[in-house]
Design an enzyme around this catalytic site. Structure first.
Site, PDB file in Angstrom:
ATOM      1  N   THR A  55      40.366  35.132 -96.336  1.00  0.00           N
ATOM      2  CA  THR A  55      41.031  35.380 -97.245  1.00  0.00           C
ATOM      3  C   THR A  55      42.199  35.098 -97.684  1.00  0.00           C
ATOM      4  O   THR A  55      42.431  35.482 -98.897  1.00  0.00           O
ATOM      5  CB  THR A  55      41.082  37.569 -97.460  1.00  0.00           C
ATOM      6  OG1 THR A  55      41.648  37.269 -96.370  1.00  0.00           O
ATOM      7  CG2 THR A  55      39.889  37.915 -97.520  1.00  0.00           C
ATOM      8  N   LYS A  82      53.064  31.086 -82.753  1.00  0.00           N
ATOM      9  CA  LYS A  82      53.011  29.438 -83.452  1.00  0.00           C
ATOM     10  C   LYS A  82      52.478  28.718 -81.949  1.00  0.00           C
ATOM     11  O   LYS A  82      51.830  27.836 -81.570  1.00  0.00           O
ATOM     12  CB  LYS A  82      53.123  29.422 -84.333  1.00  0.00           C
ATOM     13  CG  LYS A  82      52.593  30.238 -85.402  1.00  0.00           C
ATOM     14  CD  LYS A  82      50.677  29.719 -85.953  1.00  0.00           C
ATOM     15  CE  LYS A  82      50.530  30.102 -87.495  1.00  0.00           C
ATOM     16  NZ  LYS A  82      48.515  30.096 -87.190  1.00  0.00           N
ATOM     17  N   THR A  88      52.264  24.666 -86.867  1.00  0.00           N
ATOM     18  CA  THR A  88      53.228  24.679 -87.586  1.00  0.00           C
ATOM     19  C   THR A  88      54.291  24.415 -87.479  1.00  0.00           C
ATOM     20  O   THR A  88      54.487  24.212 -86.450  1.00  0.00           O
ATOM     21  CB  THR A  88      53.508  26.112 -88.337  1.00  0.00           C
ATOM     22  OG1 THR A  88      54.592  26.108 -89.731  1.00  0.00           O
ATOM     23  CG2 THR A  88      53.823  26.766 -87.033  1.00  0.00           C
ATOM     24  N   TYR A 118      58.118  34.589 -86.155  1.00  0.00           N
ATOM     25  CA  TYR A 118      56.563  33.870 -86.465  1.00  0.00           C
ATOM     26  C   TYR A 118      56.057  32.570 -85.566  1.00  0.00           C
ATOM     27  O   TYR A 118      55.283  32.530 -85.288  1.00  0.00           O
ATOM     28  CB  TYR A 118      55.908  33.622 -87.584  1.00  0.00           C
ATOM     29  CG  TYR A 118      55.259  32.547 -88.520  1.00  0.00           C
ATOM     30  CD1 TYR A 118      54.476  33.208 -88.393  1.00  0.00           C
ATOM     31  CD2 TYR A 118      55.839  30.901 -89.071  1.00  0.00           C
ATOM     32  CE1 TYR A 118      53.265  32.104 -89.048  1.00  0.00           C
ATOM     33  CE2 TYR A 118      55.218  30.231 -89.167  1.00  0.00           C
ATOM     34  CZ  TYR A 118      53.711  31.406 -89.324  1.00  0.00           C
ATOM     35  OH  TYR A 118      52.550  29.733 -89.553  1.00  0.00           O
ATOM     36  N   ARG A 124      48.614  30.055-103.245  1.00  0.00           N
ATOM     37  CA  ARG A 124      49.771  30.410-102.623  1.00  0.00           C
ATOM     38  C   ARG A 124      49.592  32.033-102.828  1.00  0.00           C
ATOM     39  O   ARG A 124      49.789  32.769-103.567  1.00  0.00           O
ATOM     40  CB  ARG A 124      50.819  29.512-102.779  1.00  0.00           C
ATOM     41  CG  ARG A 124      51.953  29.641-101.856  1.00  0.00           C
ATOM     42  CD  ARG A 124      51.052  29.281-100.425  1.00  0.00           C
ATOM     43  NE  ARG A 124      52.430  28.619 -99.691  1.00  0.00           N
ATOM     44  CZ  ARG A 124      52.158  29.184 -98.272  1.00  0.00           C
ATOM     45  NH1 ARG A 124      51.215  29.725 -97.467  1.00  0.00           N
ATOM     46  NH2 ARG A 124      53.794  28.481 -97.781  1.00  0.00           N
ATOM     47  N   LEU A 176      42.609  29.980 -88.968  1.00  0.00           N
ATOM     48  CA  LEU A 176      43.609  29.997 -89.666  1.00  0.00           C
ATOM     49  C   LEU A 176      43.922  31.405 -89.971  1.00  0.00           C
ATOM     50  O   LEU A 176      45.310  31.690 -90.484  1.00  0.00           O
ATOM     51  CB  LEU A 176      42.876  29.779 -91.578  1.00  0.00           C
ATOM     52  CG  LEU A 176      42.082  28.950 -91.667  1.00  0.00           C
ATOM     53  CD1 LEU A 176      41.656  28.120 -92.899  1.00  0.00           C
ATOM     54  CD2 LEU A 176      43.435  27.077 -90.911  1.00  0.00           C
ATOM     55  N   ALA A 200      45.874  34.498 -89.732  1.00  0.00           N
ATOM     56  CA  ALA A 200      47.480  34.825 -88.407  1.00  0.00           C
ATOM     57  C   ALA A 200      48.334  36.327 -90.062  1.00  0.00           C
ATOM     58  O   ALA A 200      48.392  36.086 -90.532  1.00  0.00           O
ATOM     59  CB  ALA A 200      47.807  33.433 -88.843  1.00  0.00           C
ATOM     60  N   HIS A 220      52.654  23.482 -96.990  1.00  0.00           N
ATOM     61  CA  HIS A 220      51.216  23.435 -98.193  1.00  0.00           C
ATOM     62  C   HIS A 220      51.153  24.354 -99.150  1.00  0.00           C
ATOM     63  O   HIS A 220      51.180  26.008 -98.721  1.00  0.00           O
ATOM     64  CB  HIS A 220      49.931  23.044 -98.073  1.00  0.00           C
ATOM     65  CG  HIS A 220      48.946  23.847 -96.782  1.00  0.00           C
ATOM     66  ND1 HIS A 220      50.584  22.905 -95.329  1.00  0.00           N
ATOM     67  CD2 HIS A 220      49.353  24.518 -96.506  1.00  0.00           C
ATOM     68  CE1 HIS A 220      49.271  24.304 -94.728  1.00  0.00           C
ATOM     69  NE2 HIS A 220      48.207  24.890 -95.437  1.00  0.00           N
ATOM     70  N   GLN A 241      45.320  31.362 -98.188  1.00  0.00           N
ATOM     71  CA  GLN A 241      44.831  30.083 -99.495  1.00  0.00           C
ATOM     72  C   GLN A 241      44.287  28.929 -98.058  1.00  0.00           C
ATOM     73  O   GLN A 241      43.345  28.548 -99.498  1.00  0.00           O
ATOM     74  CB  GLN A 241      47.013  29.881 -98.968  1.00  0.00           C
ATOM     75  CG  GLN A 241      46.734  28.546 -99.750  1.00  0.00           C
ATOM     76  CD  GLN A 241      48.352  27.988 -99.912  1.00  0.00           C
ATOM     77  OE1 GLN A 241      48.811  27.162-100.926  1.00  0.00           O
ATOM     78  NE2 GLN A 241      48.744  26.987 -98.434  1.00  0.00           N
ATOM     79  N   ASP A 242      44.420  29.245 -97.792  1.00  0.00           N
ATOM     80  CA  ASP A 242      43.846  27.667 -96.915  1.00  0.00           C
ATOM     81  C   ASP A 242      42.271  27.833 -96.531  1.00  0.00           C
ATOM     82  O   ASP A 242      41.107  27.144 -96.943  1.00  0.00           O
ATOM     83  CB  ASP A 242      44.690  27.519 -95.383  1.00  0.00           C
ATOM     84  CG  ASP A 242      45.574  26.825 -95.692  1.00  0.00           C
ATOM     85  OD1 ASP A 242      46.532  27.067 -96.708  1.00  0.00           O
ATOM     86  OD2 ASP A 242      46.459  26.049 -94.442  1.00  0.00           O
ATOM     87  N   GLU A 300      56.801  24.763 -88.506  1.00  0.00           N
ATOM     88  CA  GLU A 300      57.884  26.037 -88.425  1.00  0.00           C
ATOM     89  C   GLU A 300      58.397  26.178 -86.551  1.00  0.00           C
ATOM     90  O   GLU A 300      59.612  26.866 -85.904  1.00  0.00           O
ATOM     91  CB  GLU A 300      57.753  27.700 -88.052  1.00  0.00           C
ATOM     92  CG  GLU A 300      58.005  27.552 -90.371  1.00  0.00           C
ATOM     93  CD  GLU A 300      59.182  28.260 -90.163  1.00  0.00           C
ATOM     94  OE1 GLU A 300      59.787  29.007 -89.476  1.00  0.00           O
ATOM     95  OE2 GLU A 300      59.380  27.826 -91.134  1.00  0.00           O
TER      96      GLU A 300
END
Ligand code: NAP
Ligand code: G4F
Length: 334
Positions: A14, A161, A129, A157, A192, A82, A84, A187, A16-17, A131
Site C-alpha cells: 500500500t 533500519k 536506507t 528509524y 509519495r 518494503l 516499515a 526517492h 509508494q514503492d 538514513e
C-alpha cells in the site's frame, strides 16, 4: 495460472514503492501477492481498484505466524520487504513501534522464509536506507556514500533500519540465503505520501496556484538530499534479485539539493520566483537530530546491474507539481 510465472510476495504494497513495484512486476508477468495489514485498511479499496492482479494477504510484520501463513499461501520465488514505519519524524515520537516493525519485522519475515523454504530458493530484498549513514561530515566520502561507508544513524528509524540491514546480511552468511539490501537514497514521485517534504511542497504549491491554500509550514530548509524518482528505483530492486550473486547495492542519483532548491523549482513551475512569502517555518516539523546532507555513489549498481536513474532533479519536481495540479483540481470539482 501458468506454472512458469514467477511469484513475488511484497510487504508494503500500500506504500509508494509497493505501487511502483506492483506495476513493474505485472509488466514482467509475475504472479503478485501483497501483504495488507489491519482489519479494515483504508487503502484496500484503492489497491484493489488500481492493481486487480495483486492477491492481498492479511498479515503484519509484527506477527510472525501471519508471515508464515503468507509464505505458505504465496509460495514466492522473490520476497520484497518494503513494509516499515518509514517516516523519520514519526519514528522519534514512536521509537518502540518503529523498532518492532522497521527493525524486528525484518527478522520476523526472514524467519518465516527460513522456516517455510525447505529448498532455500527464495530470494529476499530488504529496503535499507541512506538514513543509516547519518549524513555527518566525518564518514562522508567526497563522491558520496557507497556500500563500504561507515554507518552512523541519527534517528530511531535509522537505527531500526540498521538492524534490518545486519540481520539480512547475517541470514545470508549463516544460512546461505539469497538475501540482499538495497541501500536506497530518497526517492519520490506522484505516489509519495503527503507527510514527506517533497509531496507536502508540491501539493501545497498546486493548492496555492488553485487558490485553495495561502502558505505552507515547514521545518528546516537547509538539509540536502539525493532525490531520485521512485519508478527508477524499483527497477533497481528487481535487478538486485535477478543478479548471479546476492550483494548489497546503493541506488542514488549522485547529486544533492537542499529543500530550498526544491522550493525554488516547485514554485517556478507555477510562475512564482520568490517563494519566501508563501513559506513559514514551524519548529513542530524539526527533528531532535537532523541528517544534514545525503549524497550517494551508485557506481557499483551502474556497473554490475546496469542500473541508472532516468529522471533528474528538475524532471522530478516538474512531474510532481504537474501531478498535484491535476489531483487538486479534481478535488475542487468534487
Ligand atoms: P511508505 O510509502 O511509507 O510505505 C510503507 C509501507 O509499510 C505501507 O504499505 C505500510 O502499510 C506498510 N507497513 C507499515 N507498518 C506495517 C506492518 N506492521 N506490517 C506490514 N506492513 C506495514 O514507504 P515507501 O516510501 O514506499 O518505502 C518503502 C520501503 O523503503 C520502506 O521500508 C522505507 O523505509 C524504505 N526506504 C524508502 C526510501 C524512500 O525514499 N522512499 C528510501 C530508502 C528506504 P499501511 O499502508 O497499512 O500503513
Ligand atoms: O521528506 P522527509 O521526511 O524524508 P527523510 O527524512 O529524508 O526520509 C526519507 O528518505 C529516507 C532515505 O534517505 C528514507 F529512508 C525514509 O523512509 C524517507 O523516505 O524529510 C526530508 C528533509 C529532512 O531534513 C526534514 O527535516 O526535509 C526536512 N523537512 C523540513 N520540513 C521536512 C519538513 N520533512 C517533512 N517530512 N515535513 C516537513 O514539514
Amino acid at each position: 495460472m501458468s506454472e512458469t510465472k514467477k511469484r513475488a510476495l511484497v510487504t508494503g504494497i500500500t506504500g509508494q514503492d509497493g505501487g511502483h513495484l506492483a506495476k513493474l512486476l505485472h509488466e514482467k508477468d509475475y504472479e503478485i501477492y501483497g501483504i495488507i495489514r489491519g482489519q479494515h485498511n483504508p487503502k484496500r479499496e484503492a489497491i484493489v481498484e488500481e492493481f486487480p492482479y495483486v492477491t492481498l494477504i492479511e498479515a503484519d510484520l509484527c506477527d510472525q505466524s501471519s508471515l508464515i501463513r503468507a509464505m505458505e499461501l504465496a509460495k514466492p520465488d522473490e520476497v520484497y520487504n518494503l513494509g516499515a514505519i518509514s517516516h523519520v519524524g514519526y519514528s522519534f515520537k514512536n521509537p518502540q513501534l518503529t523498532a518492532d516493525i522497521t527493525g524486528k519485522g525484518v527478522l520476523n519475515i526472514l524467519e518465516a522464509i527460513r522456516l517455510t523454504d525447505a529448498e532455500n530458493k527464495v530470494r529476499f530484498y530488504q529496503a535499507s536506507t541512506s538514513e543509516m549513514f547519518g549524513g555527518l561530515e566525518y564518514n562522508r566520502p567526497e563522491k558520496g556514500y557507497n556500500e563500504d561507508s561507515a554507518f552512523h544513524p541519527r534517528s530511531p528509524y535509522g537505527v531500526a533500519k540498521l538492524y534490518g540491514y545486519w540481520i539480512t546480511k547475517n541470514y545470508r552468511e549463516s544460512y546461505n540465503m539469497f538475501a540482499v539490501s538495497g541501500i536506497l537514497f530518497n526517492h519520490e514521485g506522484e505516489r509519495r505520501g503527503p507527510e514527506f517534504v517533497t509531496r507536502k511542497i508540491t501539493k501545497a504549491v498546486a493548492r496555492i496556484k488553485l487558490g485553495l491554500q495561502e502558505y505552507i509550514e515547514l521545518g528546516d530548509l537547509w538539509p540536502k538530499r539525493d532525490w531520485g524518482y521512485a519508478g527508477d528505483y524499483v527497477e533497481g530492486m528487481w535487478r538486485m534479485l535477478q543478479a548471479d550473486e546476492p550483494k548489497d547495492y546503493v541506488l542514488a542519483t549522485g547529486e544533492t539539493y537542499s529543500i530550498e532548491q526544491f522550493l525554488d523549482l516547485a514554485f517556478k513551475e507555477i510562475g512564482i520566483d520568490d517563494w519566501h512569502p508563501y513559506v513559514k517555518q514551524n519548529p513542530a516539523f524539526m527533528r531532535p537530530a537532523e541528517v544534514d546532507l545525503l549524497l550517494g555513489d551508485p557506481s557499483k549498481a551502474e556497473k554490475e546491474l546496469g542500473w541508472k536513474r532516468e529522471v533528474d532533479f528538475p524532471g522530478l519536481v516538474k512531474l510532481m507539481v504537474e501531478n498535484d495540479l491535476i489531483v487538486e483540481a479534481k478535488n475542487i470539482k468534487l
